[in-house]
Enzyme design. Structure first.
Site, mmCIF file in Angstrom:
data_model
loop_
_atom_site.group_PDB
_atom_site.id
_atom_site.type_symbol
_atom_site.label_atom_id
_atom_site.label_comp_id
_atom_site.label_asym_id
_atom_site.label_seq_id
_atom_site.Cartn_x
_atom_site.Cartn_y
_atom_site.Cartn_z
ATOM 1 N N GLU A 105 29.776 35.697 -14.258
ATOM 2 C CA GLU A 105 29.612 35.738 -15.721
ATOM 3 C C GLU A 105 30.961 35.589 -16.428
ATOM 4 O O GLU A 105 31.052 34.979 -17.488
ATOM 5 C CB GLU A 105 28.897 37.028 -16.133
ATOM 6 N N GLU A 125 22.309 40.096 -9.055
ATOM 7 C CA GLU A 125 21.891 41.374 -9.650
ATOM 8 C C GLU A 125 20.448 41.732 -9.322
ATOM 9 O O GLU A 125 20.096 42.900 -9.194
ATOM 10 C CB GLU A 125 22.053 41.331 -11.174
HETATM 11 N N1 COA Z 1 30.878 47.349 -6.645
HETATM 12 C C1 COA Z 1 31.388 48.372 -5.935
HETATM 13 N N2 COA Z 1 31.698 48.301 -4.633
HETATM 14 C C2 COA Z 1 31.465 47.134 -4.022
HETATM 15 C C3 COA Z 1 30.923 46.035 -4.689
HETATM 16 C C4 COA Z 1 30.631 46.171 -6.058
HETATM 17 N N3 COA Z 1 30.140 45.167 -6.781
HETATM 18 N N4 COA Z 1 30.790 45.020 -3.825
HETATM 19 C C5 COA Z 1 31.251 45.453 -2.653
HETATM 20 N N5 COA Z 1 31.668 46.745 -2.774
HETATM 21 C C6 COA Z 1 32.273 47.562 -1.734
HETATM 22 C C7 COA Z 1 31.316 47.835 -0.598
HETATM 23 O O1 COA Z 1 30.527 48.962 -0.862
HETATM 24 C C8 COA Z 1 32.256 48.041 0.552
HETATM 25 O O2 COA Z 1 32.788 49.336 0.405
HETATM 26 P P1 COA Z 1 33.136 50.208 1.706
HETATM 27 O O3 COA Z 1 34.173 49.422 2.445
HETATM 28 O O4 COA Z 1 33.590 51.502 1.144
HETATM 29 O O5 COA Z 1 31.833 50.306 2.444
HETATM 30 C C9 COA Z 1 33.391 47.079 0.264
HETATM 31 O O6 COA Z 1 33.304 46.803 -1.146
HETATM 32 C C10 COA Z 1 33.321 45.775 1.023
HETATM 33 O O7 COA Z 1 32.011 45.225 0.863
HETATM 34 P P2 COA Z 1 31.201 44.595 2.083
HETATM 35 O O8 COA Z 1 29.875 44.242 1.561
HETATM 36 O O9 COA Z 1 31.284 45.510 3.246
HETATM 37 O O10 COA Z 1 32.087 43.302 2.395
HETATM 38 P P3 COA Z 1 31.623 41.836 2.719
HETATM 39 O O11 COA Z 1 32.873 41.062 2.852
HETATM 40 O O12 COA Z 1 30.635 41.840 3.794
HETATM 41 O O13 COA Z 1 30.862 41.314 1.417
HETATM 42 C C11 COA Z 1 30.470 40.860 -0.899
HETATM 43 C C12 COA Z 1 31.512 41.154 0.191
HETATM 44 C C13 COA Z 1 31.176 40.851 -2.229
HETATM 45 C C14 COA Z 1 29.806 39.521 -0.652
HETATM 46 C C15 COA Z 1 29.377 41.968 -0.871
HETATM 47 O O14 COA Z 1 30.010 43.214 -0.913
HETATM 48 C C16 COA Z 1 28.411 41.929 -2.020
HETATM 49 O O15 COA Z 1 27.449 41.195 -1.994
HETATM 50 N N6 COA Z 1 28.657 42.771 -3.049
HETATM 51 C C17 COA Z 1 27.765 42.930 -4.158
HETATM 52 C C18 COA Z 1 27.905 41.825 -5.115
HETATM 53 C C19 COA Z 1 26.997 42.043 -6.273
HETATM 54 O O16 COA Z 1 25.836 42.367 -6.155
HETATM 55 N N7 COA Z 1 27.545 41.850 -7.449
HETATM 56 C C20 COA Z 1 26.810 42.016 -8.629
HETATM 57 C C21 COA Z 1 26.979 43.400 -9.102
HETATM 58 S S1 COA Z 1 26.227 43.509 -10.687
#
Ligand code: COA
Length: 695
Positions: A105, A125
């Protein structure tokens, strides 16, 4: 200047860098930091254009999910995106890693978007029970049209840079050094006198109402019970009907409804639970892990073959062992057939099929397993047989090899005792079909070493499974709870319910199928053979013969024989009420002198689900599952417990433990059945007004 966002100038371009490891989540400090850095850039006379980029591994990967549900702090994300869009200077987003949710966004608040070829962007989301609430539902339709935007927002999947370029989201795809390439791109835009492009000012084509209602219908089955996908559609529709400001207002209303919904709370719980489940309390991240370069699998049947495919697909060579060449040939042919079916559906290339097949070798001799790093045994479920296998493994396997059993019912400790290295023995309980089901219960024996646990938990991820560490007991976490529910389902029918009624109640709750359809899918013969075995070995403690046994004796084994508890038409998996089964049920009721009564849907729901909660609590009490979230994940990934209810224990917390405890106690008082003996943990939490989530 905030520590998490910095501003510096590179030639004519002002660069705003977000640096908030691990994923540059857009928490309050980052949002404020971006606004401050933008001010700096706007005040910097030397900056002819501005650029926003992520430090570390990614462009911001979204809003900070941990802030959801807490009091909001200004500036909000929609405000930040608006401030960016209002900037007086040309603004470019330079994307690498995963620009998801709020991250994407932010890019939509910029004039131009440049991305590394490896970057992905998306609005996930919906997976958290939300919608893109920082203008995503209003800006994306303006950029790529309502239909494409709706598809992307409802699917919530990250999309690759090349696809995004085709869709018109990304303007330029680059490779190599993103920052240098993006600065060069920005300089070129400045030199060319490129115009400003505020996405909110683009017009969006109106679509007929049908487009939205038809899309809604197309997802109705798959998204049953979820709220967010349908709110996403409404928000995109608003973008086509209202002006931008009114559309943003509508987006906010729908977002707020979702944020306060139990579905979203559950889905956010699952997001963190999925990440937490891999972390084992008491075993640190630094625990050494063994290198698994080659895996041996004993048994080339359906289970062994399915297990093998997980490793082959992950590029790990597998050696399959059987007692007869014929069984090996059959097993290998089945694996090929499965891969080729996947290729036919376009989900694999024929090169990939050949690559996987080339990683299989076969053997008829245990001695050939001397060089593998992990062996998984998937032979007949019988303690004597398993002990013999482990005795052989102990003899031939090298030091440091991990010896795993795929048992679903037997005592892993007893199996481990048949070796001289119980610390290297662990259970790896795959669920059938093993190449498809994501759940893997890793069973820790009394002696299993931390190193072995850490290795197997890590390996679970490598082969695309969700590994949950559990302790030794009959049925482990998943099946132990399942069996208690199954017994209630049968009792409810004995008392007067029909199998269709019981199944409908649980289907309507959100499970993919009811207990009897599930029994028909697994095969009634499976449970029947186990009960028959018990009747032979231990007649005093064996279960009484009932109508399920009677059906199995008639070779009504379920889907595979065209009928079980339900009837099935040829080539159709829809369960239909069966006169034969009803006749057996009637006969059984008569034999037992049971006077039937009307059983309410409410009673079915309470007895089938509260018995599971009570058992889950006992499992926690005994330390078989480490945390409530482990039970949640087992039931979501192993049995399709609805994600929008957050898993069994999370759901129980929402219902209220005092309410559940009171019912459990009532059922115990009425039936005297030990399964209803309230768990001490449930009793304690209920009396203290606490939740499983507080543990
Ligand atoms: N907010 C807060 N914490 C987040 C986060 C977010 N949007 N996205 C990831 N994290 C944290 C995870 O909880 C994890 O924390 P930890 O190490 O304490 O367990 C850490 O960041 C790493 O994330 P992880 O998912 O283990 O790494 P990855 O490399 O496999 O994947 C992403 C990275 C970004 C692809 C994945 O974390 C993801 O899909 N995140 C959510 C994205 C999302 O939904 N965004 C929209 C939010 S409105």
């Amino acid at each position: 200047m905030s520590e998490v966002v910095s501003y510096e100038r590179d030639g004519d371009i002002g660069v705003i860098t977000v640096d908030n490891p691990p994923v540059n989540a857009l928490g309050h400090a980052v949002r404020q930091g971006i606004v401050d850095a933008l001010d700096k850039g706007l005040a910097d006379d030397g900056a002819k254009a501005l650029m926003i980029i992520g430090g570390g591994r990614t462009f911001p990967a979204g809003a900070d999910i941990r802030e959801f549900g807490k009091p909001p702090q200004e500036p909000s994300l929609p405000d930040v995106v608006q401030v960016l869009e209002n900037s007086d200077k040309l603004l470019i987003a330079a994307v690498h890693g995963t620009a998801l949710g709020g991250g994407m966004e932010i890019t939509l608040g910029c004039d131009y978007r440049v991305a590394l070829d490896s970057a992905k962007m998306g609005l996930p989301e919906v997976n958290l029970g939300l919608l893109p609430g920082a203008g995503g539902t209003q800006r994306l339709p303006r950029l790529i049209g309502a239909k494409a935007a709706m598809q992307a927002i409802v699917e919530g999947k990250p999309m690759k840079a090349a696809k995004l370029k085709d869709m018109g989201v990304i303007d330029e795809v680059v490779s190599g050094d993103l920052k240098a390439e993006a600065i060069a791109y920005a300089e070129k835009l400045v030199a060319d006198g490129a115009p400003r492009r505020k996405v909110s000012e683009l017009s969006v084509e109106k679509e007929s109402d049908n487009v939205f209602s038809e899309f809604e219908q197309s997802i109705a089955r798959k998204k049953r019970g979820f709220l967010a996908p349908f709110h996403c559609i409404k928000a995109v529709q608003a973008a086509t009907e209202l002006d931008f400001a009114a559309g943003m207002k509508r987006e906010r209303e729908l977002f707020t409804e979702l944020l306060n919904s139990p579905e979203s709370a559950a889905q956010r719980h699952v997001f963190f639970a999925e990440r937490e489940v891999g972390k084992v309390p008491g075993i640190s991240k630094e625990t050494p892990k063994r290198d698994i370069k080659q895996v041996g699998i004993i048994g080339a049947g359906t289970m062994g073959g399915g297990i093998a495919m997980n490793f082959l697909s992950a590029g790990i060579p597998v050696k399959m062992l059987e007692m007869k060449q014929e069984a090996l040939d059959k097993g290998v042919a089945l694996i090929r057939k499965n891969y080729e079916a996947t290729a036919k559906k376009g989900r694999m290339t024929s090169d990939q099929v050949e690559k996987c097949m080339s990683l299989i070798s076969t053997s008829l001799s245990y001695d050939d397993l001397s060089d593998v790093d992990l062996v998984i045994e998937a032979v007949f479920e019988n303690m004597k047989v398993k002990k013999q296998v482990f005795g052989e493994l102990d003899r031939v396997c090298k030091d440091g090899a991990i010896l795993a059993t795929n048992t679903s019912t037997l005592d892993v400790n007893e199996i481990a005792q048949s070796t001289n290295r119980p610390e290297d023995v662990i259970g790896m309980h795959f669920f059938s079909p093993a190449n498809v089901m994501k759940l893997l219960e890793n069973v820790r024996g009394e002696a299993t070493s931390d190193e072995v646990i850490a290795t197997v938990m890590d390996l679970s991820k490598r082969i695309g499974k969700v590994g949950v560490l559990v302790g030794v007991c009959n049925g482990f976490v998943g099946n132990r709870i399942l069996h208690k529910r199954q017994a209630q389902a049968v009792k409810l029918v004995n008392e007067g319910a029909t199998p269709s009624q019981v199944d409908k109640v649980l289907f309507d709750f959100g499970l993919p199928m009811g207990p009897f359809a599930m029994a028909d899918l697994a095969g009634l013969d499976v449970g029947w053979r186990i009960r028959e075995g018990l009747r032979e070995d231990d007649p005093e403690n064996a279960p009484e013969r009932d109508w399920m046994d009677a059906l199995a004796e008639q070779e009504r084994w379920g889907q595979k024989t065209g009928g079980g508890v339900f009837d099935y038409a040829e080539g159709d998996r829809t369960p239909r009420p069966s006169d034969t089964a009803m006749a057996e049920i009637e006969k059984y009721r008569k034999e037992k002198g049971i006077e039937t009564r009307e059983v309410s849907d409410q009673e079915i729901l309470e007895r089938c689900l509260y018995v599971m909660v009570n058992e889950g609590a006992k499992i926690l009490e005994e330390g078989i599952a480490m945390r409530p979230l482990d039970v949640d994940i087992v039931w979501i990934y192993g049995y399709g417990f609805p994600v929008y209810r957050g898993g069994l224990m999370f759901w129980a917390d929402q219902v209220g433990l005092d309410k559940i405890h009171a019912k459990v106690k009532q059922f115990y008082d009425e039936s005297g059945d030990p399964v209803w003996q309230p768990s001490a943990l449930l009793e304690k939490l209920a009396s203290e007004g606490r939740k499983f989530g507080d543990l």
